[in-house]
Design a protein around this motif. Structure first.
Motif, PDB file in Angstrom:
ATOM      1  N   THR A 210       0.815  -1.219   0.000  1.00 62.04           N
ATOM      2  CA  THR A 210       0.000   0.000   0.000  1.00 62.04           C
ATOM      3  C   THR A 210       0.849   1.270   0.000  1.00 62.04           C
ATOM      4  O   THR A 210       0.309   2.367   0.168  1.00 62.04           O
ATOM      5  N   VAL A 214      -0.059   5.362   0.712  1.00 59.47           N
ATOM      6  CA  VAL A 214       0.518   6.111   1.833  1.00 59.47           C
ATOM      7  C   VAL A 214       1.108   7.425   1.326  1.00 59.47           C
ATOM      8  O   VAL A 214       0.958   8.479   1.970  1.00 59.47           O
ATOM      9  N   TYR A 320     -10.184  -5.121  13.165  1.00 59.45           N
ATOM     10  CA  TYR A 320      -9.818  -3.710  13.094  1.00 59.45           C
ATOM     11  C   TYR A 320      -9.975  -3.054  14.472  1.00 59.45           C
ATOM     12  O   TYR A 320      -9.119  -2.273  14.907  1.00 59.45           O
ATOM     13  N   TYR A 323      -7.294  -4.577  17.115  1.00 59.89           N
ATOM     14  CA  TYR A 323      -5.944  -4.018  17.013  1.00 59.89           C
ATOM     15  C   TYR A 323      -5.865  -2.666  17.730  1.00 59.89           C
ATOM     16  O   TYR A 323      -4.851  -2.347  18.369  1.00 59.89           O
ATOM     17  N   TRP A 377      -4.178   5.943   7.250  1.00 59.12           N
ATOM     18  CA  TRP A 377      -2.937   5.157   7.256  1.00 59.12           C
ATOM     19  C   TRP A 377      -3.209   3.819   7.932  1.00 59.12           C
ATOM     20  O   TRP A 377      -2.851   2.757   7.404  1.00 59.12           O
ATOM     21  N   TYR A 378      -3.837   3.865   9.110  1.00 58.11           N
ATOM     22  CA  TYR A 378      -4.133   2.634   9.845  1.00 58.11           C
ATOM     23  C   TYR A 378      -5.053   1.718   9.044  1.00 58.11           C
ATOM     24  O   TYR A 378      -4.751   0.528   8.853  1.00 58.11           O
ATOM     25  N   THR A 381      -3.133   0.597   5.443  1.00 56.99           N
ATOM     26  CA  THR A 381      -1.975  -0.296   5.495  1.00 56.99           C
ATOM     27  C   THR A 381      -2.311  -1.644   6.113  1.00 56.99           C
ATOM     28  O   THR A 381      -1.556  -2.609   5.950  1.00 56.99           O
ATOM     29  N   MET A 382      -3.445  -1.722   6.807  1.00 58.67           N
ATOM     30  CA  MET A 382      -3.860  -2.998   7.392  1.00 58.67           C
ATOM     31  C   MET A 382      -4.568  -3.894   6.370  1.00 58.67           C
ATOM     32  O   MET A 382      -4.676  -5.113   6.578  1.00 58.67           O
ATOM     33  N   TYR A 400       1.064  -8.140  12.286  1.00 62.41           N
ATOM     34  CA  TYR A 400       0.360  -7.391  11.249  1.00 62.41           C
ATOM     35  C   TYR A 400       0.200  -5.917  11.602  1.00 62.41           C
ATOM     36  O   TYR A 400      -0.063  -5.083  10.722  1.00 62.41           O
ATOM     37  N   ALA A 401       0.341  -5.561  12.887  1.00 63.58           N
ATOM     38  CA  ALA A 401       0.153  -4.172  13.315  1.00 63.58           C
ATOM     39  C   ALA A 401       1.438  -3.354  13.207  1.00 63.58           C
ATOM     40  O   ALA A 401       1.431  -2.152  13.501  1.00 63.58           O
ATOM     41  N   PRO A 404       0.774  -0.549  10.427  1.00 66.52           N
ATOM     42  CA  PRO A 404      -0.441   0.243  10.639  1.00 66.52           C
ATOM     43  C   PRO A 404      -0.454   1.056  11.928  1.00 66.52           C
ATOM     44  O   PRO A 404      -1.046   2.143  11.971  1.00 66.52           O
ATOM     45  N   GLY A 407       0.077   4.991  12.150  1.00 68.12           N
ATOM     46  CA  GLY A 407      -1.010   5.937  11.926  1.00 68.12           C
ATOM     47  C   GLY A 407      -1.740   6.284  13.214  1.00 68.12           C
ATOM     48  O   GLY A 407      -2.046   7.459  13.473  1.00 68.12           O
TER      49      GLY A 407
END
Length: 658
Positions: A210, A214, A320, A323, A377-378, A381-382, A400-401, A404, A407
């Motif tokens: 991504t 960004v 979502y 996280y 962004w969060y 990018t997730m 995975y975080a 992300p 952000g």
């Protein structure tokens, strides 16, 4: 005397003032950030490898381990760029592991420190880039410090097989820096530098796919390249609330000096900025195609039958929100969170309302562009990791975080700083709160690092915080087997098969247990069931190889050979399979007098597992094939490896008599 005494004092003050220049100030803060990160994560050097892909990526990977003998040879590099092993195409990750093997062999401390150094460098780059782009030193430092010490990032650093996370982030941040260089003075050479660094990130892990989106967010803020919402040149008037007493003067200075970021002289329309990103989007599209092909070929993508589309969508919404919860309150962190069979409707509704509410809030308050940029962004990018396309059997994962969370950190820190700036009396309170939060997160990170010390600790903790976890049951059982506690292990394999009857891993392990206890019929049935269930190529190859050993023990050499060849076609090398295939080839050679096939199998066997019996079998086959010189060399290897050559002959004869 007073005058003479004053000179050193004046000189010291002048030196101190010189040291407080913006560039030196950033250097000191950056070094402090790196030192704190290294000190916090230093216990990772005492951790070992874990039975969670470390074997597939390093310990049992012959291509990666080839560096022991030859270093980064051309064959290793060629394999890295052509391999889809582990259902991924990430050549730079493979090369980094191979280089570690060359430098440290299988000493886990070296492998861990490489990941730690990358993480510390990422924290430093994040600080420098944010400060350059925004002009705010304290805020940028606090965001980078949160990134450095947050417990959610422990998995990316402490897990050797997750090298790809910290490596791809390293290139992602370098590409961001190159983009800042390009924006200051656009040109083809600078754009190529951005594209090359982005490509390196994709060749480390496709999570950075991504990146072009960004850049569009950063064009809005803080770069101010978008005509409709162009931001003025930053003149930060920041309090010391988030940890930097000299912030006001140094930030204001850097915003107008060569060390600060100068916004482009001209703004652009949305369409022009989008067109500018098309070559980067092409790289993203190419990476997406390769990744989907690799993951489908490797059996990593689960079908809709395994997880219904509606359940996947519900899980996306809930994760979502989860996280965010773990970013704010990082508790009950586990190496793997099992995928749910169902989710409570109220939980999905609450998560959806939270996401909708935050989205509406940031759009309503879009005069604060850092809120919009941080939030999207969060969310953006997730997307590659959130599970719209389900890869693997985890519902979510701490790793995975890694990208992300930045952000969310920007949203929190910039909002807190502006709140404190409007209330000067709250400056010390906010500063104290920031330090307290960093200390609390560091304490949790220290504890979380200890869970990655070894297999038993890791999976015992995972079972404690995420029960009904069949993957953790399997891996905990494997750890018990490593300690010779087989009877305890079988209970956990059985628990895994009860939790998930269609779990191929637990069925494979139950088959191995049955085979080791002489129940060949049950073992064969388990392995056949694995072949019905498994999509992962390594599991299928293991099932074929083990099934071949069962048929070999039953003297059904035709079926054994067929299964061994099926394992080989899946591009997996199993020493026991090569040994048995050599023994089968020997029996054929006794009829047709062609011993070269047996010699080739034994040669491949000792290349993977060099031992006295293997070399003695190789020497015998080479002698029968008339290759006496090679046979003598193999026999010499057998003698060097054997403590008792007569006993070695007896073991070799016993194998040939089967």
């Amino acid at each position: 005397m007073p005058i003479a005494a004053a000179k050193p004092a004046i000189a010291f003050q002048e030196a101190g003032a010189k040291f407080q220049s913006p560039a030196q100030h950033k250097l000191v803060l950056g070094l402090l950030l790196v030192v704190v990160t290294l000190a916090l994560y230093n216990p990772v050097s005492r951790n070992g490898f874990v039975n969670f892909d470390d074997d597939r990526y390093v310990i049992d990977n012959p291509q990666v381990r080839a560096g022991f003998r030859t270093g980064l040879h051309w064959s290793t590099m060629s394999w890295a760029f052509t391999s889809l092993d582990q259902a991924n195409w990430h050549p730079l990750t493979w090369l980094s592991h191979a280089l570690d093997c060359q430098l440290f062999q299988l000493n886990p401390a070296g492998h861990h420190y490489t990941s730690l150094l990358l993480h510390a460098t990422n924290a430093l780059l994040l600080f420098l880039i944010l400060q350059w782009f925004t002009g705010y030193t304290a805020r940028s430092l606090m965001v980078a410090a949160l990134f450095a010490v947050h417990p959610l990032n422990v998995e990316s650093v402490a897990w050797v097989a997750e090298r790809k996370n910290v490596l791809s982030m390293f290139f992602f941040l370098l590409a961001l820096a190159a983009y800042g260089w390009y924006v200051r003075r656009p040109g083809i050479v600078r754009y190529i530098a951005v594209a090359l660094l982005f490509a390196c990130g994709l060749m480390s892990k496709p999570m950075v796919i991504t990146f072009p989106l960004v850049l569009l967010l950063l064009d809005c803020w803080p770069l101010g390249r978008l005509r409709e919402v162009r931001a003025p040149s930053p003149v930060p008037v920041e309090t010391a609330a988030l940890g930097c007493p000299a912030e006001r003067s140094s930030a204001a200075t850097s915003a107008h000096s060569d060390s600060g970021f100068r916004i482009a002289a001209s703004a652009h329309s949305v369409w022009k900025l989008c067109l500018e990103k098309i070559p980067l989007l092409a790289l993203s599209a190419g990476s997406a195609v390769i990744t989907m092909f690799a993951q489908r070929a490797g059996g990593a993508v689960l079908t809709s039958a395994a997880h219904a589309p509606l359940l996947r969508l519900e899980n996306v919404i809930v994760c979502y929100a989860l996280y965010i919860k773990k970013a704010v309150w990082p508790s009950h962190l586990a190496a793997l969170y099992p995928y749910p069979h169902a989710l409570p409707p109220w939980g999905v509704a609450v998560a959806a309302l939270l996401l909708l509410a935050v989205t509406c809030a940031v759009l309503i308050h879009r005069e604060h562009p850092y809120l919009v940029v941080g939030w999207f962004w969060y969310l953006g990018t997730m997307v590659p990791m959130i599970g719209l396309v389900q890869v693997g059997n985890q519902a979510m994962a701490d790793r995975y975080a890694y990208l992300p969370l930045i952000g969310l950190f920007v949203m929190i820190i910039w909002s807190s700083a502006e709140w404190a700036a409007a209330r000067p009396t709250s400056t010390k309170l906010v500063a104290a709160a920031g330090i307290a939060i960093l200390l609390a997160l560091s304490a949790v990170t220290h504890i979380q690092l200890s869970y990655w010390h070894d297999d038993l600790t890791l999976w015992a903790h995972a079972l404690a915080v995420a029960p009904n976890n069949f993957v953790a049951e399997n891996n905990f059982a494997s750890a018990l087997i490593g300690q010779g506690r087989n009877d305890e292990a079988i209970a956990h394999f059985r628990a895994a098969s009860v939790l998930e009857p269609q779990d191929a891993t637990s069925q494979l392990n139950l088959g191995i247990y049955a085979q080791e206890h002489g129940d060949l019929q049950q073992a064969a049935a388990r392995y056949a069931y694995v072949l019905q269930l498994a999509t992962d190529t390594q599991l299928r190859a293991s099932a074929y190889a083990n099934l071949g050993t069962v048929y070999f023990a039953l003297h059904d050499y035709v079926q054994a050979q067929q299964n061994f060849e099926s394992a080989t076609k899946l591009k997996r090398a199993f020493p026991i399979a090569l040994l048995d295939m050599g023994l089968i080839a020997e029996k054929t050679a006794q009829k047709n007098d062609d011993w070269n096939g047996a010699a080739d199998y034994f040669a491949r066997f000792v290349s993977l597992d060099p031992n006295d019996v293997g070399y003695l079998l190789l020497a015998h086959a080479l002698h029968q094939a008339g290759r006496d010189e090679d046979a003598n060399l193999a026999y010499q290897h057998a003698q060097r490896l054997s403590n008792d050559i007569d006993q070695t002959r007896q073991r070799a004869a016993s194998l040939e008599a089967q």
